[in-house]
Design a protein around this motif. Structure first.
Motif, PDB file in Angstrom:
ATOM      1  N   GLU A 184       0.821  -1.212   0.000  1.00 34.15           N
ATOM      2  CA  GLU A 184       0.000   0.000   0.000  1.00 34.15           C
ATOM      3  C   GLU A 184       0.854   1.259   0.000  1.00 34.15           C
ATOM      4  O   GLU A 184       0.550   2.228  -0.698  1.00 34.15           O
ATOM      5  CB  GLU A 184      -0.925  -0.010   1.224  1.00 34.15           C
ATOM      6  N   GLU A 185       1.937   1.271   0.767  1.00 32.53           N
ATOM      7  CA  GLU A 185       2.817   2.431   0.824  1.00 32.53           C
ATOM      8  C   GLU A 185       4.219   2.006   0.410  1.00 32.53           C
ATOM      9  O   GLU A 185       4.798   1.081   0.984  1.00 32.53           O
ATOM     10  CB  GLU A 185       2.828   3.018   2.244  1.00 32.53           C
ATOM     11  N   HIS A 186       4.742   2.685  -0.585  1.00 28.64           N
ATOM     12  CA  HIS A 186       6.086   2.361  -1.071  1.00 28.64           C
ATOM     13  C   HIS A 186       6.600   3.536  -1.885  1.00 28.64           C
ATOM     14  O   HIS A 186       5.834   4.399  -2.347  1.00 28.64           O
ATOM     15  CB  HIS A 186       6.060   1.084  -1.922  1.00 28.64           C
ATOM     16  N   ALA A 187       7.906   3.553  -2.064  1.00 33.58           N
ATOM     17  CA  ALA A 187       8.526   4.559  -2.913  1.00 33.58           C
ATOM     18  C   ALA A 187       8.507   4.066  -4.362  1.00 33.58           C
ATOM     19  O   ALA A 187       7.984   2.992  -4.673  1.00 33.58           O
ATOM     20  CB  ALA A 187       9.954   4.831  -2.436  1.00 33.58           C
ATOM     21  N   GLY A 188       9.054   4.855  -5.271  1.00 37.69           N
ATOM     22  CA  GLY A 188       9.107   4.447  -6.666  1.00 37.69           C
ATOM     23  C   GLY A 188       9.939   3.185  -6.846  1.00 37.69           C
ATOM     24  O   GLY A 188      11.032   3.058  -6.290  1.00 37.69           O
ATOM     25  N   GLN A 189       9.419   2.234  -7.617  1.00 40.51           N
ATOM     26  CA  GLN A 189      10.092   0.957  -7.841  1.00 40.51           C
ATOM     27  C   GLN A 189      10.109   0.635  -9.324  1.00 40.51           C
ATOM     28  O   GLN A 189       9.124   0.871 -10.031  1.00 40.51           O
ATOM     29  CB  GLN A 189       9.390  -0.175  -7.075  1.00 40.51           C
ATOM     30  N   THR A 190      11.210   0.060  -9.779  1.00 43.80           N
ATOM     31  CA  THR A 190      11.345  -0.378 -11.170  1.00 43.80           C
ATOM     32  C   THR A 190      11.344  -1.896 -11.215  1.00 43.80           C
ATOM     33  O   THR A 190      12.214  -2.543 -10.630  1.00 43.80           O
ATOM     34  CB  THR A 190      12.635   0.157 -11.800  1.00 43.80           C
ATOM     35  N   TRP A 191      10.364  -2.466 -11.916  1.00 44.93           N
ATOM     36  CA  TRP A 191      10.243  -3.919 -12.049  1.00 44.93           C
ATOM     37  C   TRP A 191      10.517  -4.318 -13.489  1.00 44.93           C
ATOM     38  O   TRP A 191      10.245  -3.560 -14.418  1.00 44.93           O
ATOM     39  CB  TRP A 191       8.843  -4.380 -11.625  1.00 44.93           C
ATOM     40  N   ARG A 192      11.031  -5.529 -13.685  1.00 49.05           N
ATOM     41  CA  ARG A 192      11.355  -6.018 -15.010  1.00 49.05           C
ATOM     42  C   ARG A 192      11.218  -7.538 -15.070  1.00 49.05           C
ATOM     43  O   ARG A 192      11.307  -8.235 -14.044  1.00 49.05           O
ATOM     44  CB  ARG A 192      12.761  -5.614 -15.429  1.00 49.05           C
ATOM     45  N   ILE A 193      10.984  -8.024 -16.256  1.00 48.75           N
ATOM     46  CA  ILE A 193      10.966  -9.463 -16.518  1.00 48.75           C
ATOM     47  C   ILE A 193      12.044  -9.763 -17.556  1.00 48.75           C
ATOM     48  O   ILE A 193      12.188  -9.053 -18.549  1.00 48.75           O
ATOM     49  CB  ILE A 193       9.591  -9.962 -17.006  1.00 48.75           C
ATOM     50  N   ASP A 194      12.799 -10.814 -17.291  1.00 46.34           N
ATOM     51  CA  ASP A 194      13.831 -11.294 -18.210  1.00 46.34           C
ATOM     52  C   ASP A 194      13.512 -12.729 -18.577  1.00 46.34           C
ATOM     53  O   ASP A 194      13.103 -13.524 -17.716  1.00 46.34           O
ATOM     54  CB  ASP A 194      15.211 -11.211 -17.570  1.00 46.34           C
TER      55      ASP A 194
END
Length: 292
Positions: free
Chosen positions: A101-111
């Motif tokens: 619910e509360e988080h900072a900016g995150q970068t997700w990726r799939i390889d």
């Protein structure tokens, strides 16, 4: 009336040649995106959707095409799944991550990696995406190149076998490490048909454990010295078998290098050329005969 007969024969033979070709170029049933979360056995041998993901290549959870896999994890973990892809198939990998619910900016990726653990490039799709602070989820997608039945040793072309999906977060803030997340992964496959076929085939698909398989005679000779010790300790030598690390395979088996519809179109083209030659010969012969 003799001039018109080749046209009737041509239409009949063309219809017979085009009918199976049109049937072969239809999309694979495994690429149906209407399957539910309970699992679809059209693309693999597993019928149940896994609810856990692996933490490495060796422990990757096996899924089939059209199956929606789910997993619970923590930010900072590597989540792995594996799926089969055969020659002339184009796979699309989709992933959805539900964030805290509360988080900072995150970068997700799939390889995506092939059976040799070579990273495969995505033709298009949002392979990496940054979720803004407080975002509820992030959606990812990767469309792979069409799998080839054969390639040069120096090439990095996608080949038939097992493919691995790795879902991870890059540039994760320290404050968000270890937060609970949930992920969903789905693989869809489409058959490109004979247009993507090549003149060649692998002797075996790139599946983990394929190199551990040996002829029965050599296996029996190699285990003769160890069977006595294992049976004395309560083990059974009859149950011993070479380990196979991958159980997911296409429903119809690995079809690399088999019959493709391009041979039907080649035959139909040759037939039409022959009939055109007969028709042209008939016309020129008729014109050359006076009073015909």
């Amino acid at each position: 009336m003799r001039v018109r007969r080749p046209w009737g024969v041509a239409l009949l033979l063309l219809a017979l040649a085009a009918a199976p070709a049109a049937a072969d170029t239809s999309p694979s049933p495994s690429g149906d995106s209407s399957g539910d979360s309970s699992g679809d056995s059209s693309g693999g041998t597993e019928t149940a959707a896994p609810t856990e993901a692996g933490t490495s290549f060796r422990s990757a959870a096996e899924i089939g095409a059209g199956v929606r896999a789910t997993a619970q994890g923590s930010t900072g973990d590597y989540l792995y799944w594996s799926f089969p892809a055969d020659a002339t198939q184009r796979a699309t990998v989709r992933a959805s991550v539900r964030l805290p619910e509360e988080h900072a900016g995150q970068t997700w990726r799939i390889d995506v990696y092939d059976g040799l653990r070579r990273r495969q490039a995505c033709q298009y799709g949002a392979q990496s995406r940054t979720a803004a602070a407080g975002a509820a989820s992030v959606e990812l997608a990767c469309v792979l190149r069409t799998v080839r039945g054969w390639a040069e040793p120096w090439a990095d072309d996608p080949l038939p076998g097992t493919y691995y999906i790795r879902l991870s977060a890059a540039g994760l803030p320290v404050a968000d490490a270890g937060r609970a997340i949930s992920a969903e992964v789905r693989v869809e496959t489409a058959d490109a048909g004979g247009a993507a076929a090549v003149d060649g085939a692998l002797s075996e698909p790139l599946v983990p454990g394929i190199a551990l398989r040996a002829p029965s005679d050599t296996t029996d000779d190699a285990t003769d010295d160890t069977t006595d010790d294992t049976t004395d300790e309560g083990g059974s030598s009859e149950d011993a078998a070479p380990p196979v690390l991958a159980g997911t395979a296409p429903e119809d088996g690995w079809s690399s290098g088999r019959w493709t519809d391009r041979w039907l179109w080649t035959g139909a083209g040759g037939l039409l050329a022959a009939l055109a030659g007969v028709w042209g010969h008939t016309l020129t012969r008729g014109r050359g005969r006076p009073g015909a």
